[in-house]
Design an enzyme around this catalytic site. Sequence first.
Site, PDB file in Angstrom:
ATOM      1  N   THR A 146      33.792  41.857  47.198  1.00 61.92           N
ATOM      2  CA  THR A 146      34.727  41.395  46.177  1.00 61.92           C
ATOM      3  C   THR A 146      36.149  41.561  46.713  1.00 61.92           C
ATOM      4  OG1 THR A 146      35.135  43.523  45.086  1.00 61.92           O
ATOM      5  CG2 THR A 146      33.105  42.356  44.482  1.00 61.92           C
ATOM      6  N   CYS A 147      37.125  41.269  45.872  1.00 63.58           N
ATOM      7  CA  CYS A 147      38.514  41.417  46.310  1.00 63.58           C
ATOM      8  C   CYS A 147      38.870  42.884  46.534  1.00 63.58           C
ATOM      9  CB  CYS A 147      39.467  40.790  45.298  1.00 63.58           C
ATOM     10  SG  CYS A 147      39.363  41.495  43.629  1.00 63.58           S
ATOM     11  N   ARG A 188      36.387  45.414  47.380  1.00 61.98           N
ATOM     12  CA  ARG A 188      35.439  46.206  48.160  1.00 61.98           C
ATOM     13  C   ARG A 188      34.510  45.324  48.996  1.00 61.98           C
ATOM     14  NH1 ARG A 188      33.625  50.011  45.252  1.00 61.98           N
ATOM     15  NH2 ARG A 188      34.953  49.568  43.453  1.00 61.98           N
ATOM     16  N   SER A 195      36.444  51.239  39.978  1.00 59.48           N
ATOM     17  CA  SER A 195      37.227  50.006  40.038  1.00 59.48           C
ATOM     18  C   SER A 195      38.721  50.290  39.926  1.00 59.48           C
ATOM     19  CB  SER A 195      36.813  49.066  38.899  1.00 59.48           C
ATOM     20  OG  SER A 195      35.459  48.674  39.031  1.00 59.48           O
ATOM     21  N   GLU A 214      36.322  48.343  33.941  1.00 57.39           N
ATOM     22  CA  GLU A 214      36.186  46.869  33.923  1.00 57.39           C
ATOM     23  C   GLU A 214      34.726  46.467  34.095  1.00 57.39           C
ATOM     24  OE1 GLU A 214      35.540  44.592  36.533  1.00 57.39           O
ATOM     25  OE2 GLU A 214      35.393  45.930  38.249  1.00 57.39           O
ATOM     26  N   GLN A 239      33.625  43.172  35.203  1.00 57.48           N
ATOM     27  CA  GLN A 239      33.337  42.062  36.114  1.00 57.48           C
ATOM     28  C   GLN A 239      32.506  42.502  37.306  1.00 57.48           C
ATOM     29  OE1 GLN A 239      36.800  40.035  37.579  1.00 57.48           O
ATOM     30  NE2 GLN A 239      35.639  38.342  38.437  1.00 57.48           N
ATOM     31  N   GLU A 280      34.838  32.278  39.127  1.00 55.68           N
ATOM     32  CA  GLU A 280      34.861  33.119  37.935  1.00 55.68           C
ATOM     33  C   GLU A 280      36.242  33.722  37.687  1.00 55.68           C
ATOM     34  OE1 GLU A 280      32.580  37.075  36.113  1.00 55.68           O
ATOM     35  OE2 GLU A 280      32.221  36.414  38.172  1.00 55.68           O
ATOM     36  N   MET A 281      36.878  34.232  38.747  1.00 53.89           N
ATOM     37  CA  MET A 281      38.177  34.865  38.572  1.00 53.89           C
ATOM     38  C   MET A 281      39.218  33.881  38.066  1.00 53.89           C
ATOM     39  SD  MET A 281      40.010  37.560  38.599  1.00 53.89           S
ATOM     40  CE  MET A 281      39.140  38.805  39.560  1.00 53.89           C
ATOM     41  N   ILE A 282      39.253  32.689  38.643  1.00 55.19           N
ATOM     42  CA  ILE A 282      40.219  31.680  38.196  1.00 55.19           C
ATOM     43  C   ILE A 282      39.943  31.278  36.758  1.00 55.19           C
ATOM     44  CG2 ILE A 282      40.825  29.243  38.468  1.00 55.19           C
ATOM     45  CD1 ILE A 282      42.364  31.058  40.327  1.00 55.19           C
TER      46      ILE A 282
END
Length: 420
Positions: free
Chosen positions: A49-50, A52, A105, A110, A112, A188-190
Amino acid sequence: MQLVAFGLNHLSAPLAIREKLAFPADTLPGALASLVGSQAAREAAIVSTCNRTEVYCASPDPAAALGWLAEFHDLPLETLKPYLYQLDTSGAARHAFRVASGLDSMVLGETQILGQIKDAVRAAEASGTLGTLLNGLFQKTFAVAKEVRSKTEIGGGSVSMSAAAVKLAEQIFPSVGELKVLCIGAGEMIELVATHFAARNPRLITIANRTAERGEALAGRLSGRTSAVPLSELPQIIADYDVIVSSTASQLPIIGKGLMERAVKARRHRPVFMLDLAVPRDIEREVGELDDVFLYTVDDIAGVVEVGREARALAAEEAEAIIQARVAEFLGWLAQRGRVPMIRALRDNAEATRQSALAAAHKQLERGADPALVLEALSKQLTNKLMHPPTQALSARGGAHEDALADAVARLYSLHPESS
């Protein structure tokens, strides 16, 4: 075979290092096949992920698996070691439970990350690298995350990175309602960021994506005035937007300093807020040096998402207690699983003894022997053969574990010699 986890995250490594070890979704199948094919691991799953990059694996040689990570990204292991953590079985289980529960996180609590772990498990399953050991770990992980969410307030009042994007924009501009927002990507993030901005009714939200269909589909799901354009039109439209948020799987920057210099000039130095949520980065670092450009990365918004952290920290203590108990349960399952081959061998040995005694009894019956005498002999033969190994072990003298063996036999057969 050992269960291990290794990798880095926002706590152990800066963005400049994390982006070098990222695994975009389209590279995961090849990476998993490479790791298992190298014989450094029998089972493997990769969470990227962004914040990890983590590898969970069942490995006969954890050092070789760690070396694979560096080799796959063509980086010297010695350069990475200061930023990497490596966890043994109990540590890997505890870490997985904490990560899935939102305790590890950037945004405490969170949610997500749980979906991202599930995506990683699905990718491993599709690649054929999710075996019994990792499947057991992650099924327990999902159960623990659910328990933590239901029994604690760990997620209460948390500010997600997508909500933080709106808060940052509100610190720079008087009103979101006057802004034009450009979202680059359609993942998903956008979608989360765009949804938060849509709730503030900006003048326009535009989705720029390589795949036009995905961009149009996302724009159609948003409220308010929305549009979608091909990513190839970015140079022609970028100067029109006050807010630019990017999160793609590109391995190279999409927005460079030269492009933004021209955009700032065309905007007559009106400020532009840029948020790069991609790892590796979508926006060149040098863009942040330009006047009137406010560039933030995932690491820069940590202060914004700290809101309500103190209250969630109290819930985190409750969550840690739950996790500690569930780690013990998982280790118990592993120990039981490790005894399965011994149990199977014991039963196979007993079955072979039974078959041998039964074959001898059949032969006696075929020769006309008295059935009652055959049964008597059969029972004695079975008893003698099954009792011979423990009796012989107990009769031996001078063994280093003589007392322990006697206690074990007493427990196995529920014996109480002192009352006999």
